[in-house]
Design an enzyme around this catalytic site. Sequence first.
Site, PDB file in Angstrom:
ATOM      1  N   PRO A 135      15.718 -92.390 -24.075  1.00 32.64           N
ATOM      2  CA  PRO A 135      16.248 -91.063 -24.378  1.00 32.64           C
ATOM      3  C   PRO A 135      17.446 -91.168 -25.321  1.00 32.64           C
ATOM      4  O   PRO A 135      18.347 -91.978 -25.095  1.00 32.64           O
ATOM      5  CB  PRO A 135      16.665 -90.533 -23.005  1.00 32.64           C
ATOM      6  CG  PRO A 135      15.851 -91.323 -22.036  1.00 32.64           C
ATOM      7  CD  PRO A 135      15.683 -92.675 -22.639  1.00 32.64           C
ATOM      8  N   GLU A 136      17.445 -90.367 -26.384  1.00 32.00           N
ATOM      9  CA  GLU A 136      18.547 -90.408 -27.335  1.00 32.00           C
ATOM     10  C   GLU A 136      19.460 -89.212 -27.113  1.00 32.00           C
ATOM     11  O   GLU A 136      19.259 -88.411 -26.191  1.00 32.00           O
ATOM     12  CB  GLU A 136      17.996 -90.506 -28.752  1.00 32.00           C
ATOM     13  CG  GLU A 136      17.077 -91.723 -28.905  1.00 32.00           C
ATOM     14  CD  GLU A 136      16.797 -92.151 -30.341  1.00 32.00           C
ATOM     15  OE1 GLU A 136      17.615 -91.900 -31.225  1.00 32.00           O
ATOM     16  OE2 GLU A 136      15.723 -92.759 -30.567  1.00 32.00           O
TER      17      GLU A 136
ATOM     18  N   LYS B 285      24.811 -90.834 -25.022  1.00 28.65           N
ATOM     19  CA  LYS B 285      23.688 -91.004 -24.105  1.00 28.65           C
ATOM     20  C   LYS B 285      24.105 -90.886 -22.638  1.00 28.65           C
ATOM     21  O   LYS B 285      23.320 -91.225 -21.748  1.00 28.65           O
ATOM     22  CB  LYS B 285      23.026 -92.362 -24.348  1.00 28.65           C
ATOM     23  CG  LYS B 285      22.437 -92.520 -25.750  1.00 28.65           C
ATOM     24  CD  LYS B 285      21.795 -93.876 -25.918  1.00 28.65           C
ATOM     25  CE  LYS B 285      21.209 -94.033 -27.316  1.00 28.65           C
ATOM     26  NZ  LYS B 285      20.558 -95.349 -27.498  1.00 28.65           N
TER      27      LYS B 285
ATOM     28  N   ARG C  28      15.235-104.867 -30.496  1.00 33.09           N
ATOM     29  CA  ARG C  28      14.565-103.581 -30.674  1.00 33.09           C
ATOM     30  C   ARG C  28      13.768-103.604 -31.964  1.00 33.09           C
ATOM     31  O   ARG C  28      14.121-104.287 -32.927  1.00 33.09           O
ATOM     32  CB  ARG C  28      15.581-102.433 -30.728  1.00 33.09           C
ATOM     33  CG  ARG C  28      16.476-102.321 -29.517  1.00 33.09           C
ATOM     34  CD  ARG C  28      15.716-101.989 -28.241  1.00 33.09           C
ATOM     35  NE  ARG C  28      14.974-100.748 -28.376  1.00 33.09           N
ATOM     36  CZ  ARG C  28      15.516 -99.543 -28.226  1.00 33.09           C
ATOM     37  NH1 ARG C  28      16.806 -99.422 -27.946  1.00 33.09           N
ATOM     38  NH2 ARG C  28      14.778 -98.459 -28.343  1.00 33.09           N
TER      39      ARG C  28
END
Length: 332
Positions: A2-3, A52, A322
């Site tokens: 989730p950003e 976040k 990532r």
Amino acid sequence: MPEGHSVHRIARQFDRNIVGHPVAASSPQGRFAEGASLLDGRTPREVRAVGKQMFLAFDDDLWLRVHLGMYGAWDFAGDILVDPTIASANGRMGQTAQRGTDLDRPVFDDAGENSLSSIGAPRRARVHVRMSEQTTGLGDDGHQWPPPIVGQVRLRLITDAVCADLRGPTACAIQTGEEMAATVAKLGPDPLVDDLQDGEERFTSVVRRKRTAIGLLLMDQAVVSGIGNVYRAEMLFRARLNPYTPGRDVAEETVRGLWRDWAQLLAVGVETGQMMTMDGLGPDEYRKAMAHRDDRHWVYHRAGLPCRVCGTEIAVEEAAGRKLYWCPRCQT
């Protein structure tokens, strides 16, 4: 993961449905039993989202800190009041996300990214949104209230009308006001929290001093709050910036442009519930993009596909564990 836009949407959901109402707090999973016992019966007074992380204030200087991390999400059920400032909630997404695009029908994302019942890591909503009664047993719609506990629920907060279940967070902790302030102080600027000009100066100053690659700096929450893998890839492409360029070697105007672009994209994400990063779309293209993730990004998740601008194959590489998507030609 989730950003930042998701966390701000969660905060708006809490502000409209939870803040000001006494809550029954529990930890069905058991991993937050002590913290839940401290919150049980208290009334949330304020909610804040920074990057976040979300902070929910209770009396006696207690704050609930939640960081969703990679897999966390809040699931909501009950008589949820829709925030009229969030476009996807009232079916008027086109007018806010892309100015001049007039859409008369709501658009729903095929992956549930703009769901009102589950906000966080993409998943199928586990609970329903509308219920007609707030008493134990079955409502007029046949659904049980409170909703049954499904899976590993770290924290459940229930008012007389709404249930919020937290699953899979990286962090769920009780803090004092001083501890909460210290946590926020370690975070980079957030365009929806900080003064835009002050945030731009902070961000620019930090980036321009760093030898670290800009593609890593954008993901560093101490440099700027809220940007995750999707926004990182898309912002770098929109700036036509090589992700491996050291921060100190990026032109100052380009760095300032990244901040301003983040402020724009974050606002759109909060309004629509979707990470829309493409501009200049006609009504049909826009509707298609809002309904399907594959049609709303320039480079993210497009490894091996032709660049939408130059036709070069989009590359994917590992950067600090990532996946990094970029166009080797447009972003030279």
